[in-house]
Design a protein around this motif. Structure first.
Motif, PDB file in Angstrom:
ATOM      1  N   ILE A 260       0.853  -1.187   0.000  1.00 34.02           N
ATOM      2  CA  ILE A 260       0.000   0.000   0.000  1.00 34.02           C
ATOM      3  C   ILE A 260       0.889   1.237   0.000  1.00 34.02           C
ATOM      4  CG2 ILE A 260      -1.650   1.359   1.356  1.00 34.02           C
ATOM      5  CD1 ILE A 260      -2.844  -1.311   2.304  1.00 34.02           C
ATOM      6  N   ASP A 261       0.676   2.098  -0.967  1.00 34.90           N
ATOM      7  CA  ASP A 261       1.396   3.368  -1.042  1.00 34.90           C
ATOM      8  C   ASP A 261       0.674   4.406  -0.197  1.00 34.90           C
ATOM      9  OD1 ASP A 261       3.236   2.374  -3.015  1.00 34.90           O
ATOM     10  OD2 ASP A 261       1.649   2.620  -4.504  1.00 34.90           O
ATOM     11  N   VAL A 262       1.414   5.150   0.596  1.00 34.61           N
ATOM     12  CA  VAL A 262       0.829   6.199   1.429  1.00 34.61           C
ATOM     13  C   VAL A 262       1.109   7.551   0.782  1.00 34.61           C
ATOM     14  CG1 VAL A 262       0.708   7.224   3.711  1.00 34.61           C
ATOM     15  CG2 VAL A 262       1.189   4.770   3.472  1.00 34.61           C
ATOM     16  N   ILE A 263       0.042   8.278   0.471  1.00 35.43           N
ATOM     17  CA  ILE A 263       0.150   9.587  -0.175  1.00 35.43           C
ATOM     18  C   ILE A 263      -0.187  10.644   0.864  1.00 35.43           C
ATOM     19  CG2 ILE A 263      -0.770  11.103  -1.980  1.00 35.43           C
ATOM     20  CD1 ILE A 263      -1.299   7.413  -2.368  1.00 35.43           C
ATOM     21  N   PRO A 264       0.777  11.492   1.253  1.00 34.36           N
ATOM     22  CA  PRO A 264       0.472  12.530   2.235  1.00 34.36           C
ATOM     23  C   PRO A 264      -0.234  13.711   1.594  1.00 34.36           C
ATOM     24  CG  PRO A 264       2.742  12.748   1.524  1.00 34.36           C
ATOM     25  CD  PRO A 264       2.176  11.548   0.795  1.00 34.36           C
ATOM     26  N   GLU A 265      -1.093  14.359   2.358  1.00 27.80           N
ATOM     27  CA  GLU A 265      -1.695  15.608   1.898  1.00 27.80           C
ATOM     28  C   GLU A 265      -1.248  16.741   2.807  1.00 27.80           C
ATOM     29  OE1 GLU A 265      -5.960  17.838   1.021  1.00 27.80           O
ATOM     30  OE2 GLU A 265      -5.898  15.651   1.194  1.00 27.80           O
ATOM     31  N   ILE A 266      -0.629  17.744   2.210  1.00 31.78           N
ATOM     32  CA  ILE A 266      -0.229  18.970   2.897  1.00 31.78           C
ATOM     33  C   ILE A 266      -1.034  20.105   2.270  1.00 31.78           C
ATOM     34  CG2 ILE A 266       1.681  20.481   3.528  1.00 31.78           C
ATOM     35  CD1 ILE A 266       1.914  17.622   4.651  1.00 31.78           C
ATOM     36  N   GLU A 267      -2.058  20.570   2.980  1.00 29.54           N
ATOM     37  CA  GLU A 267      -3.017  21.525   2.421  1.00 29.54           C
ATOM     38  C   GLU A 267      -2.381  22.863   2.060  1.00 29.54           C
ATOM     39  OE1 GLU A 267      -6.145  21.787   1.564  1.00 29.54           O
ATOM     40  OE2 GLU A 267      -7.184  20.042   2.356  1.00 29.54           O
ATOM     41  N   MET A 268      -2.789  23.372   0.904  1.00 18.37           N
ATOM     42  CA  MET A 268      -2.409  24.709   0.450  1.00 18.37           C
ATOM     43  C   MET A 268      -3.249  25.051  -0.777  1.00 18.37           C
ATOM     44  SD  MET A 268       1.260  23.825  -1.391  1.00 18.37           S
ATOM     45  CE  MET A 268       1.822  22.621  -0.181  1.00 18.37           C
ATOM     46  N   TYR A 319       3.419  10.314  -5.584  1.00 22.56           N
ATOM     47  CA  TYR A 319       2.500  11.442  -5.513  1.00 22.56           C
ATOM     48  C   TYR A 319       2.570  12.173  -4.174  1.00 22.56           C
ATOM     49  CZ  TYR A 319       0.210  10.183  -9.873  1.00 22.56           C
ATOM     50  OH  TYR A 319      -0.061   9.932 -11.194  1.00 22.56           O
ATOM     51  N   LEU A 320       2.360  13.507  -4.257  1.00 25.02           N
ATOM     52  CA  LEU A 320       2.184  14.344  -3.076  1.00 25.02           C
ATOM     53  C   LEU A 320       0.943  15.187  -3.303  1.00 25.02           C
ATOM     54  CD1 LEU A 320       4.793  16.168  -0.968  1.00 25.02           C
ATOM     55  CD2 LEU A 320       2.820  17.464  -1.769  1.00 25.02           C
ATOM     56  N   HIS A 321       0.011  15.124  -2.355  1.00 25.55           N
ATOM     57  CA  HIS A 321      -1.277  15.809  -2.485  1.00 25.55           C
ATOM     58  C   HIS A 321      -1.191  17.180  -1.815  1.00 25.55           C
ATOM     59  CE1 HIS A 321      -5.599  16.322  -2.806  1.00 25.55           C
ATOM     60  NE2 HIS A 321      -5.751  15.097  -3.265  1.00 25.55           N
ATOM     61  N   ILE A 322      -1.633  18.223  -2.530  1.00 26.79           N
ATOM     62  CA  ILE A 322      -1.554  19.573  -1.962  1.00 26.79           C
ATOM     63  C   ILE A 322      -2.935  20.149  -1.643  1.00 26.79           C
ATOM     64  CG2 ILE A 322       0.663  20.104  -3.033  1.00 26.79           C
ATOM     65  CD1 ILE A 322      -2.022  21.959  -4.621  1.00 26.79           C
ATOM     66  N   GLY A 323      -3.992  19.329  -1.688  1.00 27.96           N
ATOM     67  CA  GLY A 323      -5.325  19.847  -1.390  1.00 27.96           C
ATOM     68  C   GLY A 323      -5.784  20.761  -2.506  1.00 27.96           C
ATOM     69  N   GLY A 324      -5.809  22.075  -2.214  1.00 25.16           N
ATOM     70  CA  GLY A 324      -6.192  23.043  -3.233  1.00 25.16           C
ATOM     71  C   GLY A 324      -7.679  23.305  -3.329  1.00 25.16           C
ATOM     72  N   ASP A 325      -8.468  22.755  -2.393  1.00 22.41           N
ATOM     73  CA  ASP A 325      -9.916  22.898  -2.480  1.00 22.41           C
ATOM     74  C   ASP A 325     -10.423  24.048  -1.616  1.00 22.41           C
ATOM     75  OD1 ASP A 325      -9.081  21.273  -0.263  1.00 22.41           O
ATOM     76  OD2 ASP A 325     -11.194  20.887   0.159  1.00 22.41           O
ATOM     77  N   GLU A 326     -11.582  24.553  -1.989  1.00 16.70           N
ATOM     78  CA  GLU A 326     -12.354  25.510  -1.188  1.00 16.70           C
ATOM     79  C   GLU A 326     -11.499  26.683  -0.695  1.00 16.70           C
ATOM     80  OE1 GLU A 326     -15.696  22.406   0.543  1.00 16.70           O
ATOM     81  OE2 GLU A 326     -13.885  22.751   1.729  1.00 16.70           O
ATOM     82  N   VAL A 327     -10.784  27.301  -1.621  1.00 20.09           N
ATOM     83  CA  VAL A 327      -9.891  28.411  -1.266  1.00 20.09           C
ATOM     84  C   VAL A 327     -10.659  29.732  -1.324  1.00 20.09           C
ATOM     85  CG1 VAL A 327      -7.767  29.631  -1.826  1.00 20.09           C
ATOM     86  CG2 VAL A 327      -7.918  27.147  -2.184  1.00 20.09           C
ATOM     87  N   GLY A 328     -10.847  30.369  -0.160  1.00 19.40           N
ATOM     88  CA  GLY A 328     -11.458  31.693  -0.134  1.00 19.40           C
ATOM     89  C   GLY A 328     -10.466  32.733  -0.644  1.00 19.40           C
ATOM     90  N   LYS A 329     -10.902  33.551  -1.581  1.00 17.26           N
ATOM     91  CA  LYS A 329      -9.969  34.464  -2.256  1.00 17.26           C
ATOM     92  C   LYS A 329     -10.166  35.926  -1.862  1.00 17.26           C
ATOM     93  CE  LYS A 329      -9.851  31.196  -6.083  1.00 17.26           C
ATOM     94  NZ  LYS A 329     -10.765  30.225  -5.466  1.00 17.26           N
TER      95      LYS A 329
END
Length: 761
Positions: A260-268, A319-329
């Motif tokens: 099993i590959d573990v993909i971390p998510e670091i939100e930004m 893979y590295l997950h950066i989130g990228g969702d629901e960004v208030g601008k």
């Protein structure tokens, strides 16, 4: 099909020329792509040997199988590297084909598992374990002769585990990995970072875990309401936790052993309140902490790049997950530095500034020999050339990305958000909302028709997401995962032409016993009874139908509200009734009550003659189904998005119900809803119920004022009154709305009343 072509002729021969023999149910999940049973059996004994090459992977797989046989059948079997008969042989061919495919053969000489790598061997072992379990069916380690040729349809078969909202201890994460492994899932997307908790140790920025991993617990407030980081030893109730780098290495290694590959998510750049409370210098100028990094501050990028430097050392996968969702601008658009960035880079709007942010980070991620993946919002403003997309807001983002030549993991909220309810009953544990049932997950197809034929290879596979706003324990996590993960495993592993919903139902029924034997807290929701009521105009009575999602096992019921047993009436055909009934139904499996019961008071005195006059009209968006919704025998569940609730803002709920004829009544009841953490819906402050025979003279049969309940969890409050039996033609119900939300509420504006299902008898 991804598995090796060299076996195709053999597979076709088995598929077309061999008939499946009658054997005991084994319930293999996911269903193998080709399976051929033959006459004969092989018994594993103390004299059987496990044969595997003397290597790290060979020894580990052999030891895992040996441990399984010892624990389940008290067999102390030897391991050897020498080929022999009466053996379970684990053979690697080292061909340059699919690493995950395998063959499993049981014959008179033993068990032979062959694959192109030990990854495939491991999956063959998982199938072998299922052939030998559950012990309620398989009493001895006896195997039918069988040939299995198998391999996955999709290469990305995953689940996202959120540990930011609620932290999960290291050993519990390993148990989640065990569940994934037994279902041949191969990706764990680990949501380590979000707005209300930072869970990964970063040496360069120690405050992220000294402070960002801990939050103050505030009375009557959910974790994300008035969120405030603090230190572990601060006064008051503190919640949190984090993983040290050694913890991370241990979990990643544990997962890797199980392929099993573990993909971390670091939100930004959004969802970062915790990090920015620790390091506020990266917030936009003159702005509050909205959880969004300042895109005009080069320090923001340096901060995140330094973090990624340390993260990639812990996670070897691509893979590295950066989130990228629901960004208030909004903060960006009011920030001098961000505005300068937009001018300097010729960016027209907030979406293009977000694209700039993501593209800049993608270049850095690429420089670390990793590939950036993010939620489908990263499409907004333009997607980096090498980025991959995880599509959660339906399929549309994934379709757009794949057709543009980007790799995609399909992860639509419907049906793959496992924090949603999986049953419709009122006894289901807390969930975020929505409804994703077992068969909806099973029928998930990650490749929509709208993707061009020459772009479909960009669909890597699919993934479930388990957010933990409402989920605080491993037991609850298991409940939300299982058996839906079992269904997803087959949706992503088994070839479409080999999938069969009817066979899956038979297999999952066996799998229930397997999960039970393993001690998992799984959901019986798919077997819990549900109901439907219709009106028979010809016979002028109500018709009740009972069922469950899978359509198996006995449903027994009573109509007087008493708890059903194995001697209660067995449902076999629609039930006709002309007087109110207290339905109590329960599914029984092998003589045991399973799942949640169904309890409903179903009225009959409302007819097509009944007319409802609303003094204050309901809101059209929350109609509950229209003027007849108050007596359609459909009860709203503990979710604000349940379509059965009828709602109105600010004004009182006040209705006059003309029954159309005089009838004898002695009881009236109805439900109100409140959910402070997710809606503006609050319970009424006062409820009055009046009855009249002539529409002029009214008698009050219920009047009660209510204290405010500040509990954030959903509440269904039942209002009911018993009174002396009498003739009634008019019912008047008034529920006082508080008008405006109180100051302590997390929202501002109008208070709403939600009401449903007036019951009479």
């Amino acid at each position: 099909m991804r598995y090796f072509k060299a076996l195709l002729l053999c597979v076709l021969f088995m598929a077309f020329s061999c008939k499946k023999k009658a054997v005991e149910k084994t319930g293999i999940i996911p269903q193998p792509n080709f399976i051929n049973y033959q006459d004969g059996t092989f018994l594993i004994t103390e004299n059987t040997t496990i044969v595997a090459e003397d290597s790290k992977e060979g020894n580990w797989n052999a030891a895992e199988l040996k441990s399984f046989l010892d624990e389940n059948f008290d067999l102390n079997i030897e391991i050897s590297s020498e080929s022999q008969s009466n053996a379970i042989q684990l053979i690697v061919n080292n061909d340059e084909t699919d690493d995950e495919a395998y063959q499993l053969e049981v014959s008179k000489s033993g068990v032979l598992i062959t694959a192109n790598s030990y990854h495939g061997v491991f999956y063959g072992i998982q199938t072998l374990k299922q052939l030998l379990t559950p012990k309620t069916i398989i009493k001895k380690p006896v195997l039918n002769f069988v040939d299995i040729t198998d391999g996955p349809e999709f290469g990305w078969r995953g689940m996202m585990l959120d540990v930011s909202r609620h932290f999960l201890e290291k050993d519990s994460v390993k148990k989640v990995i065990d569940i994934l492994a037994m279902h041949k899932m191969n990706k764990l997307h680990w949501h380590l970072v979000d707005g209300i908790g930072w869970r990964i140790e970063i040496d360069k920025y120690p405050e992220l875990t000294k402070k960002g991993a801990w939050r103050k617990v505030k009375e009557y407030k959910k974790p994300w309401e008035d969120f405030e980081v603090t230190y572990k030893d601060s006064e008051g109730e503190i919640y949190g936790g984090f993983y040290t780098k050694d913890d991370i290495k241990e979990i990643v290694a544990y997962a890797a052993e199980r392929y099993i590959d573990v993909i971390p998510e670091i939100e930004m750049p959004g969802h970062s309140e915790a990090a920015l409370q620790c390091y506020p210098e990266f917030i936009c100028e003159d702005a509050e902490n909205t959880g969004v990094y300042c895109a005009g501050n080069d320090g923001s990028f340096e901060f995140l790049q330094n973090i990624i430097d340390e993260v990639v050392e812990l996670f070897p996968y691509q893979y590295l997950h950066i989130g990228g969702d629901e960004v208030g601008k909004e903060a960006w658009l009011n920030c001098k530095r961000c505005q300068k960035r937009m001018r300097d880079e010729s960016l027209q709007n907030g979406e293009e500034l977000q694209s700039y942010f993501v593209k800049r980070m993608e270049k850095f991620v690429h420089s670390k020999d990793r590939k950036l993946i993010g939620w489908d919002e990263i499409l907004e403003g333009g997607l980096p050339e090498r980025a991959a997309v995880m599509s959660w807001r339906g399929f549309e983002g994934g379709i757009e990305a794949a057709n543009a030549g980007h790799d995609v993991v399909m992860s639509p909220a419907a049906p793959l958000y496992f924090d949603y309810n999986q049953g419709t009953g009122e006894f289901e544990p807390p969930a975020w909302g929505g409804y994703n049932n077992l068969l909806a997950v099973y029928n998930f197809n990650p490749v929509p028709d709208d993707i061009a034929a020459d772009k479909r290879h960009h669909i890597l596979g699919g993934q479930a997401n388990l957010w933990t706003e409402q989920i605080k324990s491993l037991s609850h996590i298991e409940y939300m995962m299982l058996p839906r993960l079992s269904a997803l495993s087959e949706a992503l592993w088994t070839a479409p032409d080999q999938k069969n919903e009817e066979e899956f139902i038979k297999n999952i029924d066996v799998h229930f016993d397997r999960l039970k034997a393993l001690g998992y807290n799984f959901a019986w929701s798919a077997l819990s009874p549900d109901y439907k009521v219709t009106y028979d105009k010809n016979n002028k009575n109500q018709v009740l139908e009972l069922n469950n999602e899978l359509g198996i096992y006995d449903i027994r019921y009573t109509l007087d509200g008493s708890e059903p047993s194995m001697t209660s009436e067995l449902y076999s055909k629609p039930i006709h009734y002309s007087d109110a009934i207290d339905l109590y139904a329960q599914t029984f499996r092998n003589g045991e009550a399973i799942g949640f019961p169904l309890k409903k008071l179903l009225s009959t005195k409302f007819t097509e003659k009944t007319k409802v006059t609303y003094i204050n009209p309901y809101n059209e968006s929350y109609s509950g189904g229209g003027d007849q919704a108050l007596f359609d025998n459909k009860y709203g569940n503990a979710r604000g998005d349940d379509s059965n609730w009828q709602g109105l803002p600010q004004k009182d709920f006040e209705v006059i119900m003309d029954l159309g004829e005089t009838t004898t009544l002695s009881y009236i009841g109805l439900n109100f809803f409140q959910h402070l953490s997710s809606t503006s819906v609050m319970l009424p402050t006062e409820v009055t119920i009046e009855i009249s025979k002539d529409g002029k003279n009214y008698q009050t049969v219920y009047n009660q004022t209510f204290e405010t309940i500040k509990d954030r969890d959903p509440i269904i409050k039942r209002i009911e009154t018993d009174f002396e039996k009498q003739n009634v033609s008019i019912i008047k119900i008034t529920a006082k709305n508080r008008g405006q939300l109180p100051e302590w509420h997390i929202r501002e504006g109008d208070a709403w009343i939600f009401v449903d299902e007036v019951s009479i008898r």
